[in-house]
Scaffold this motif. Structure first.
Motif, PDB file in Angstrom:
ATOM      1  N   VAL A 260      -6.890  -0.354  -6.047  1.00 32.11           N
ATOM      2  CA  VAL A 260      -7.540  -1.278  -5.119  1.00 32.11           C
ATOM      3  C   VAL A 260      -7.266  -2.730  -5.484  1.00 32.11           C
ATOM      4  N   SER A 261      -7.217  -3.040  -6.766  1.00 27.31           N
ATOM      5  CA  SER A 261      -6.979  -4.432  -7.173  1.00 27.31           C
ATOM      6  C   SER A 261      -5.601  -4.904  -6.719  1.00 27.31           C
ATOM      7  N   LEU A 262      -4.603  -4.032  -6.776  1.00 24.64           N
ATOM      8  CA  LEU A 262      -3.259  -4.372  -6.303  1.00 24.64           C
ATOM      9  C   LEU A 262      -3.254  -4.533  -4.787  1.00 24.64           C
ATOM     10  N   LEU A 263      -3.948  -3.641  -4.089  1.00 24.97           N
ATOM     11  CA  LEU A 263      -4.047  -3.744  -2.627  1.00 24.97           C
ATOM     12  C   LEU A 263      -4.644  -5.093  -2.233  1.00 24.97           C
ATOM     13  N   LEU A 264      -5.745  -5.467  -2.866  1.00 26.72           N
ATOM     14  CA  LEU A 264      -6.414  -6.716  -2.516  1.00 26.72           C
ATOM     15  C   LEU A 264      -5.554  -7.931  -2.860  1.00 26.72           C
ATOM     16  N   ALA A 265      -4.936  -7.905  -4.038  1.00 23.58           N
ATOM     17  CA  ALA A 265      -4.117  -9.044  -4.461  1.00 23.58           C
ATOM     18  C   ALA A 265      -2.925  -9.247  -3.524  1.00 23.58           C
ATOM     19  N   SER A 266      -2.254  -8.157  -3.164  1.00 25.10           N
ATOM     20  CA  SER A 266      -1.056  -8.273  -2.318  1.00 25.10           C
ATOM     21  C   SER A 266      -1.408  -8.670  -0.890  1.00 25.10           C
ATOM     22  N   SER A 267      -2.516  -8.160  -0.363  1.00 21.78           N
ATOM     23  CA  SER A 267      -2.899  -8.519   1.007  1.00 21.78           C
ATOM     24  C   SER A 267      -3.347  -9.973   1.096  1.00 21.78           C
TER      25      SER A 267
END
Length: 348
Positions: A260-267
């Motif tokens: 989830v942290s990668l999803l949020l950072a990239s979006s």
């Protein structure tokens, strides 16, 4: 992008010598080939014909028109790239809006969201997916299976937004007939299949010479109409953000690598620098591919800079950016929340 490159060269003159190595030549070849083939499909007239018939089917209701047109735009974007889909459909959406008196800003914004959401399904739907597909060596089918739950979620959310469109009766004027160029249509369709097969078997570099030669024979006008500056733009994205990625790593900084942290950072990063540069910037550390793919594709909505497709739609239709954001930002926030919950559920 060129200005950024010059600044980076001034900061690090050795960038000149390593510039060719920073370009993902296979992905660049495939992206260029798919856009050229898509341009040939556009000029064949097939999508204008299809759109005209769909609009005619829904001419009695503004809401019905959007509920029919949006899935078609989404499906088309999964096959011919979201940017090309906008070039094909937005003139028709804008024309229909002006003829019928419906809310053009809402229709154009929902169409751009449909293009971004639908394009996320396949490895060839948009440039960031091409880069991810080639970098991680994911099979075509595995990519689709992994992205399908998220794309279905985004499309259901989009249809919920579309239900807010009024249900007034439309009076759409006649859209001029466009001749169908069967040779260009068939050759472009076969080219897309051939390009996918070449990329799937690790021969993405062959896609550009094949595409150029076939289009030169059967749809030469597509080569003339193609925006060749796009090739330079994508090359500079690889160079600039590959170099920035190295600088970030040398400073001991890093982006999240998983979940989830990668999803949020990239979006969220996509809201600042657009989703293709965000992909190149993060991908250097080889994080998990699925959260990154979900993040940068979800990040294509929201602020207009999130995706080139948004800029194309707004520019063609003449829609004000604040009117675009009035719908796109709430959609992005809702999609981001639901995607986060879905990914957490899948990984949990």
């Amino acid at each position: 992008m060129l200005s950024l490159y010059l600044v980076l060269v001034l900061l690090n003159p050795s960038l000149l010598s390593k510039t060719p190595a920073l370009i993902d030549w296979g992905s660049l070849s495939l992206i260029t080939s798919l856009i050229i083939a898509s341009k040939a499909l556009e000029l064949s007239g097939v999508f204008v014909r299809l759109s005209s018939r769909l609009i005619a089917l829904s001419s009695d209701s503004e809401r019905r028109m959007m509920l029919i047109l949006l899935p078609v735009i989404a499906f088309t974007s999964a096959l011919i790239m979201n940017d090309t889909a906008m070039l094909v459909f937005i003139p028709l959406v804008a024309l229909t809006s002006e003829l019928s008196g419906i809310d053009k800003a809402k229709a154009v914004t929902l169409s751009a969201i449909a293009a971004n959401a639908g394009s996320a399904l396949t490895p060839i739907g948009n440039p960031q997916n091409v880069i991810l597909w080639q970098t991680y060596g994911i099979s075509f089918g595995a990519f689709i299976r992994a992205m399908l739950p998220f794309v279905l979620l985004w499309l259901l959310l989009l249809l919920a937004f579309a239900l807010s469109v009024g249900n007034r009766k439309l009076e759409v004027g006649e859209i001029p007939a466009v001749p169908l160029k069967k040779g260009a249509l068939l050759s472009a369709f076969l080219l897309i299949i051939a390009d996918v097969l070449l990329a799937e078997t690790g021969r993405a570099l062959w896609t550009f010479p094949l595409t150029f030669f076939v289009v030169l024979l059967f749809s030469r006008e597509a080569l003339v109409a193609f925006d060749w500056v796009l090739v330079l733009t994508f090359a500079l994205i690889f160079i600039d953000f590959g170099e920035i990625s190295s600088i970030v790593a040398s400073l001991g900084l890093s982006f999240p690598h998983t979940g989830v942290s990668l999803l949020l950072a990239s979006s969220l990063l996509s809201q600042i620098i657009s989703n293709v540069p965000a992909t190149v910037l993060i991908i250097g550390a080889k994080p998990e591919w699925l959260p990154l793919a979900v993040g940068v594709n979800a990040g294509g909505t929201g602020f207009i800079i999130g995706s080139l497709a948004n800029l194309i739609a707004v520019r063609i239709a003449g829609v004000r950016i604040r009117d675009f954001h009035r719908i796109s930002v709430p959609y992005f926030l809702a999609a981001l929340l639901l995607s986060t919950l879905l990914l957490a559920g899948i990984e949990g």
